[in-house]
Design a protein around this motif. Structure first.
Motif, mmCIF file in Angstrom:
data_model
loop_
_atom_site.group_PDB
_atom_site.id
_atom_site.type_symbol
_atom_site.label_atom_id
_atom_site.label_comp_id
_atom_site.label_asym_id
_atom_site.label_seq_id
_atom_site.Cartn_x
_atom_site.Cartn_y
_atom_site.Cartn_z
ATOM 1 N N ASN A 48 -1.458 7.601 5.170
ATOM 2 C CA ASN A 48 -1.368 7.455 3.723
ATOM 3 C C ASN A 48 -0.419 8.515 3.171
ATOM 4 O OD1 ASN A 48 -2.303 8.107 0.776
ATOM 5 N ND2 ASN A 48 -3.173 6.104 1.234
ATOM 6 N N THR A 49 0.582 8.097 2.416
ATOM 7 C CA THR A 49 1.622 9.013 1.945
ATOM 8 C C THR A 49 1.216 9.829 0.719
ATOM 9 O OG1 THR A 49 2.666 7.319 0.543
ATOM 10 C CG2 THR A 49 3.425 7.486 2.830
ATOM 11 N N THR A 88 -2.427 10.950 0.363
ATOM 12 C CA THR A 88 -3.554 11.802 0.754
ATOM 13 C C THR A 88 -3.341 12.505 2.093
ATOM 14 O OG1 THR A 88 -4.702 10.031 1.945
ATOM 15 C CG2 THR A 88 -5.077 10.191 -0.431
ATOM 16 N N SER A 93 0.834 -1.205 0.000
ATOM 17 C CA SER A 93 0.000 0.000 0.000
ATOM 18 C C SER A 93 0.866 1.250 0.000
ATOM 19 C CB SER A 93 -0.911 -0.001 1.232
ATOM 20 O OG SER A 93 -0.154 0.231 2.412
ATOM 21 N N ASP A 94 0.220 2.417 0.034
ATOM 22 C CA ASP A 94 0.939 3.687 0.108
ATOM 23 C C ASP A 94 1.040 4.183 1.548
ATOM 24 O OD1 ASP A 94 1.313 4.025 -2.717
ATOM 25 O OD2 ASP A 94 -0.800 4.601 -2.881
ATOM 26 N N ASP A 95 0.751 3.321 2.513
ATOM 27 C CA ASP A 95 0.706 3.710 3.911
ATOM 28 C C ASP A 95 2.003 3.422 4.668
ATOM 29 O OD1 ASP A 95 -1.874 4.252 3.256
ATOM 30 O OD2 ASP A 95 -2.785 2.696 4.501
ATOM 31 N N SER A 134 -5.108 9.734 7.798
ATOM 32 C CA SER A 134 -4.614 8.797 8.816
ATOM 33 C C SER A 134 -5.777 8.189 9.569
ATOM 34 C CB SER A 134 -3.679 9.509 9.791
ATOM 35 O OG SER A 134 -4.386 10.484 10.546
ATOM 36 N N ARG A 141 -2.003 4.826 11.102
ATOM 37 C CA ARG A 141 -1.621 4.404 9.755
ATOM 38 C C ARG A 141 -1.804 5.618 8.862
ATOM 39 N NH1 ARG A 141 -2.230 -1.304 7.046
ATOM 40 N NH2 ARG A 141 -1.918 -0.789 4.843
#
Length: 219
Positions: A188-189, A191, A162-164, A194, A186
């Protein structure tokens, strides 16, 4: 006697050769104080690319985030270049996205800000400023560029494709400004969104067999 003379001559020649080699191998004192030319080399999860910290070629004496293909490591390109900071650490989020933190090698220890957190794709696209380095930066005039407040702290990547990434959010501060409560998140890189993650303690409270047991877990 002739054998001894030949042996002594051989030792003299060897000694001279060793001294010459040692003189050639001496490292200049300046090298001990010179900034590193390459650091933090890390391999992508699929093993196809290398990401690393390298000196800028723009003449500003900054360290940038660069990448290269494993097949042609000598051909590298700059992925992220900060004008007011130096890239210090790099981590792969997935095969095509990275996160990095920064420092300022041109400032003294007392002038340093936080490391912040930034994310970018392998080709340099979708650059996102995730976490501020100091208070006030979260008030950027352009809403889309506003980073999260510096009470968000990066912990590590997840490695699930994922992008997290994983982080910690410090919610409360004591009267002297020290964090008194934190929770895992967690992040998101792409958006900057979190969500909180439940700890083992919280899960135990939810599935506990009785009120008495829950009280025991809370004590």
């Amino acid at each position: 006697m002739k054998f001894v003379a030949l042996l002594l001559c051989g030792l003299v020649v060897m000694s001279g050769a060793m001294q010459t080699a040692q003189a050639q191998d001496k490292v200049p004192v300046e090298d001990f104080f010179r900034k590193s030319k390459l650091a933090g080399v890390t391999l992508s999860p699929d093993g196809k690319h290398l990401a690393f910290v390298a000196p800028s070629t723009m003449g500003d004496d900054r360290m940038v985030l660069a990448m290269a293909s494993v097949e042609s490591p000598q051909k590298w390109t700059v992925v992220a270049h900060m004008r007011d900071a130096d890239v210090s650490t790099v981590d792969w989020v997935n095969n095509s996205r990275l996160v990095f933190r920064v420092s300022d090698r041109q400032s003294t220890m007392g002038e340093q800000k936080g490391a912040g957190l930034y994310a970018v794709n392998l080709d340099g696209s979708e650059f996102v400023w995730l976490i501020a380095r100091e208070y006030g930066e979260q008030d950027h005039p352009i809403p889309s560029k506003r980073p999260l407040l510096y009470n968000h702290v990066y912990v590590r990547t997840i490695g699930d494709g994922s992008d997290d990434v994983l982080g910690t959010l410090y919610d409360r501060l004591s009267y002297v400004g020290e964090p008194t409560y934190s929770r895992p998140i967690r992040l998101n890189t792409k958006t900057k969104g979190s969500r909180s993650l439940k700890t083992t303690h919280q899960r135990a409270l939810e599935v506990g067999p009785s009120t008495a047991r829950r009280r025991q877990l809370l004590s």
